[in-house]
Design an enzyme around this catalytic site. Structure first.
Site, PDB file in Angstrom:
ATOM      1  N   GLU A 125       0.863  -1.176   0.000  1.00  0.00           N
ATOM      2  CA  GLU A 125       0.000   0.000   0.000  1.00  0.00           C
ATOM      3  C   GLU A 125       0.909   1.238   0.000  1.00  0.00           C
ATOM      4  OE1 GLU A 125      -2.822   0.371   3.212  1.00  0.00           O
ATOM      5  OE2 GLU A 125      -3.819   2.026   2.223  1.00  0.00           O
ATOM      6  N   GLY A 265       2.589   2.471  10.820  1.00  0.00           N
ATOM      7  CA  GLY A 265       2.339   1.678  12.017  1.00  0.00           C
ATOM      8  C   GLY A 265       2.227   0.197  11.723  1.00  0.00           C
ATOM      9  N   GLU A 268      -2.529  -4.049   6.835  1.00  0.00           N
ATOM     10  CA  GLU A 268      -3.579  -5.060   6.960  1.00  0.00           C
ATOM     11  C   GLU A 268      -3.598  -6.117   5.863  1.00  0.00           C
ATOM     12  OE1 GLU A 268      -4.066  -1.759   6.177  1.00  0.00           O
ATOM     13  OE2 GLU A 268      -5.662  -1.535   4.688  1.00  0.00           O
ATOM     14  N   GLU A 302      -5.863  -3.128  12.437  1.00  0.00           N
ATOM     15  CA  GLU A 302      -5.525  -3.969  11.277  1.00  0.00           C
ATOM     16  C   GLU A 302      -6.473  -5.156  11.186  1.00  0.00           C
ATOM     17  OE1 GLU A 302      -3.634  -2.348   9.454  1.00  0.00           O
ATOM     18  OE2 GLU A 302      -2.817  -1.033  11.004  1.00  0.00           O
ATOM     19  N   GLU A 324     -10.112   3.834   5.957  1.00  0.00           N
ATOM     20  CA  GLU A 324      -9.349   4.319   7.109  1.00  0.00           C
ATOM     21  C   GLU A 324     -10.210   5.051   8.145  1.00  0.00           C
ATOM     22  OE1 GLU A 324      -6.752   3.037   7.746  1.00  0.00           O
ATOM     23  OE2 GLU A 324      -5.905   2.374   5.832  1.00  0.00           O
TER      24      GLU A 324
END
Ligand code: TRP
Ligand code: ZN
Length: 882
Positions: A125, A265, A268, A302, A324
């Protein structure tokens, strides 16, 4: 790398894909220096697109061969233009085979396939898959993946990809292989592979319908003793999503891999999440309570993406908030259910107001659904994530929890397996509840933080209370004129005893809303007047309860009224908010005194109201800690027309010291009451008590007496967990004393082998306001542990200096700005994504005095004018200068 300005992508230019990829077979021959990738795409032309060529994206990949249905492709049928590969004359259905070569060990951008700690991992991503192979790398192309990995067995014993393992075995020459199949069609950004020497913690989960799921967390062997909390968090998240949203997990295995080098962070990827190790690894002695809470919420985030993001994904990257904003909302609710709801809400609102509000007022301001971008990586922002979550929360407030749940059910049912838009999401909410959200949709398209000006007027003769509300949204770049928004405003009015007065609007039937003291007003016009009847006395309004909309509310409360709300508001959020508003008022008053060169005095009534909170036996310790934490310097800066960093810092320090001195006995009593809280208890209650004990220690040190310093240093040496240790160290950080240096030295010696703990050590020093901060930061760059290639380290040192040390970053001589520009340029050739985030610290130069403006602009110009700059950094620096 660019020479001319990169091109801008517009939402209005969206066109559905010409070619579909029903299936992909990927073969990897993994070698850190030279990895060969063979990809076979099952292609199908979409109806009505006869004759249109196929376009594949690729970046830094070497094309070795191309074949269609087993035959090499004629050289005249294809061409490469920059980062696009065009193929003509393909049959309507065919198999395209592509072989490419990539160099994972040279990948410092940490996008695509790279090596971290000797292991392979991926980050696709938003547009990283194109760095692995040529592919229609856009989220609305969803395909079924089968992935074969081949690698050296000794160096890479673990081979992972998405979905279920369907085959594995040994080969000659010390090689081995594994084949993974993911039955759920997915966009390329959710692809992942991991290969390496990793240890694994295992558990099991039985879903509500009885499906057995293997849970595995992969880490470097020496970290195996830091996985329990992450595993517990995963299990809680899985149960919660079943209970609250009726969502079950859908594969036989759920894997999490922790890596030390990661741009964000966590990610997913379907069935194979890749995490920054910061959000996995925790042991009582290495992680603070805040770390434990952050891990739980990122694991949840996630995991929740499996439905809000993976099963239903985004049509294009302008829809990023579809997954998101919704998933942040879901993880916020999850955390609220594990702890005190009001505390979680306060923390989230503080984050929004100190980070998203400034973004919304900056040259980078953009709507939750942006209209255009140069580099999509720059749009993983507080606006898309946090304001996006607020927009979802407002929908819940407008529809009620039950209506919202029906909307979610319909959304999941209607769009499972699809790539959709934020509009589809809102439509599901409307269709499930028969509500009209057409005006509400403007929240997705309009940037800027709305302001609501409120005024109240009591008519004693007729027992009426008139509430006047006016909304407006300031202009933002490209959006000079704003339309009125549909805003839910939760409110109540209080009598002199602090009780809620039943609310009935003029002309409303006796039963309607007349019982409850709280109601949600819906603002849709620029101006509204609400008249409440049967109000027996002049009330104090409690407005925007629980922060029911992401706006700035202005109401001219008196100091007495704020103190009254601090003591009596039945809404815990607003009780806290009254205290914050009061503190802001006091602090801005001190700033003016400083600017006028007058002596400072602490407001007695304010100190008295803080003392009351400190002694309130009915308040939860976590709420006491929230109430008695002064607003941060960046939030205070937001409240000023021209930011005066030095005066803000001085005013805040003065008030901290005054509260420390004048309430010293109270702080000491609190500290003694909570200092022995069981260090192994990770429940919200114990965390709240530790938070308050840490705050008390900070005030005792701020008071400036040697007693406070001695107490903090003793606490540091006897600390039983990292929360206690950090609270003590933080308390000492702005104090020029021997204890500080001794504690820092001991901390470094003890933790130099634990990267996540060493990051804390770097950050504390980078954010310290003691003189000589920049020199210290520069010296720390020569520390053996510093490494420009590790994003966590960069953020801990350079990031913390630029965002958490306003006094030194904004030093009048411009040294902080020059340092940042240098680091941005050094980093840009290694990792543009991380470099671009650092540039934002220079964006809002207009908020500062002329001397600083000039130097900030110089630093930005130096960046923009550099040859060969990345798109990421160019976009932020050039937009800032516009
Ligand atoms: N989708 C991820 C999340 O929010 C975000 C993310 C992880 C990301 N790594 C990234 C976005 C790299 C851009 C680039 O959960
Ligand atoms: Zn996310």
């Amino acid at each position: 790398m660019k020479d001319a300005a990169p091109r801008t992508i517009h939402l209005k230019d969206y066109a559905a894909p010409v070619w579909r990829v029903s299936a992909v077979a990927l073969d990897f021959h993994l070698d850190p220096a030279q990895t060969r990738v063979r990809s076979r795409l099952s292609l199908e032309r979409a109806g009505g697109s006869a004759g249109q060529p196929l376009m594949l994206n690729g970046q830094d990949v070497k094309l070795l061969s191309l074949a269609v249905d087993g035959r090499p492709l004629d050289a005249r049928a294809w061409r490469i233009e920059g980062e696009q590969l065009w193929i003509q004359g393909l049959p309507d259905r065919c198999e395209l085979e592509i072989q490419t070569l990539i160099h994972p060990d040279q990948n410092t951008a940490l996008e695509g396939l790279y090596v971290s700690g000797g292991n392979f991992c991926t980050q696709c991503e938003a547009e990283g898959f194109r760095r692995i192979t040529w592919f229609p790398d856009r989220p609305d192309v969803m395909a079924e993946y089968t992935v074969r990995l081949e690698a050296d067995r000794a160096a890479f014993p673990v081979l992972l990809s998405n979905g279920n393992l369907i085959d594995s075995g040994d080969l000659s020459d010390g090689l081995h292989y594994a084949v993974w199949h993911d039955p759920y069609p997915k966009p390329s950004y959710l692809f992942a592979l991991v290969a390496g020497d990793l240890a694994c913690q295992e558990d099991r989960f039985t879903t509500a319908s009885g499906r057995e799921v293997d849970l595995r967390i992969y880490v470097q062997r020496h970290n195996l003793d830091k996985c329990d909390h992450a595993m517990g968090s995963l299990i809680k998240s899985m149960r919660w999503d079943e209970q609250v949203f009726g969502r079950e997990y859908d594969l036989d295995v759920y894997m999490i891999v922790a890596v030390d080098d990661f741009n964000m962070g966590a990610m997913e990827n379907k069935g194979l999440n890749v995490f920054n190790s910061k959000y996995v690894l925790a042991r009582q002695d290495t992680a603070t309570d805040e770390d434990f809470v952050a891990i739980e919420s990122v694991i949840a985030h996630e995991y929740f993406h499996n439905w809000s993001g993976n099963r239903i994904t985004c049509r294009d990257w302008f829809q990023l908030s579809l997954k998101e904003g919704l998933t942040v909302f879901r993880d916020q609710e999850f955390t609220a259910d594990q702890s005190l709801r009001a505390v979680k809400r306060i923390d989230d609102v503080q984050r929004l107001r100190s980070l998203q509000f400034p973004e919304d007022a900056s040259p980078m301001a953009h709507p939750v659904r942006p209209q255009s971008y140069m580099e999509i990586n720059n749009f993983y922002t507080m606006t898309v994530y946090e304001k996006g979550a607020e927009v979802v929360r407002m929908i819940q407030t407008l529809l009620g929890r039950e209506g919202f749940r029906r909307g979610m059910d319909l959304y999941f049912e209607r769009h499972d397996g699809q790539a959709v838009t934020t509009d589809d999401f809102v439509r599901a909410m409307e269709d499930a509840t028969a509500r009209d959200l057409s005006q509400f949709r403007r929240w997705y398209d309009q940037a800027g933080t709305p302001v609501i000006e409120a005024a109240g007027d009591y008519d004693a003769a007729n027992h009426r209370y008139r509430l006047t509300l006016r909304q407006s949204t300031p202009a933002t770049p490209g959006q000079p004129d704003k339309l009125p928004l549909h805003i839910p405003l939760a409110m109540a009015v209080l009598d002199s005893q602090g009780r809620e007065i039943p609310l009935r609007l003029e002309g409303e039937a006796k039963t309607a809303g007349g019982q409850s003291g709280e109601r949600v007003l819906e603002l849709t016009a620029p101006d509204h007047v609400f008249v409440f009847e049967n109000v027996p006395e002049a009330p104090v309004p409690s407005l925007l309860r629980n922060f029911s909309a992401p706006v700035k509310l202005r109401f001219a409360y008196t100091d007495e009224q704020l103190a009254f709300l601090m003591a009596h508001d039945g809404d815990d959020f607003n009780r806290w908010e009254a205290g914050q508003q009061y503190a802001v008022r006091i602090l801005l008053g001190l700033v003016r005194e400083i600017q006028a060169g007058r002596a400072l005095e602490a407001d007695e009534r304010f100190v008295a109201s803080a003392a009351r909170v400190l002694r309130d036996p009915d308040l939860d310790p976590a709420l006491v800690a929230e109430a008695l934490s002064l607003p941060g310097e960046s939030y205070l800066a937001e409240q000023m027309d021209a930011v005066d960093v030095d005066a803000i810092h001085e005013a805040r320090n003065f008030l901290r010291r005054s509260l420390g001195e004048q309430l010293a006995d109270g702080w000491r009593a609190i500290y003694d009451r909570y200092r022995d809280t069981d260090p192994a208890d990770l429940g919200a209650g114990a965390m709240g008590r530790r938070r308050l004990a840490g705050l008390a220690l900070g005030y005792l040190v701020a008071a400036g007496r040697s007693e406070g310093r001695a107490l903090a240093y003793a606490r540091f040496r006897e600390a039983r967990n990292m929360t206690e240790s950090m609270a003590a160290l933080r308390a000492l950080m702005d104090c020029p004393c021997e204890e500080r240096e001794a504690a820092l030295g001991a901390f470094e010696t003890r933790w130099k082998e634990e990267p996540l703990v060493l990051d804390k050590w770097f950050s504390l020093q980078a954010a310290s306001s003691l003189p000589g901060a920049l020199d210290r930061v520069k010296r720390l760059m020569d520390h053996p542990g510093f490494n420009l290639r590790n994003p966590n380290r960069v953020r801990a040192l350079i990031g913390a200096f630029a965002s958490a040390n306003p006094v030194h970053f904004h030093a009048l001589d411009g040294s902080g700005y020059d340092y940042l520009a240098e680091q941005v340029l050094a980093l840009d050739s290694l990792n543009p994504q991380v470099a671009a985030r650092l540039v934002k610290a220079l964006s809002r130069f207009k908020r500062y005095d002329n001397a600083r403006q000039k130097r900030m602009k110089q630093a930005l110009k130096r960046i923009v004018e550099t040859h060969g700059l990345s798109r990421d950094v160019y976009e932020i620096a050039s937009r800032s200068l516009e």
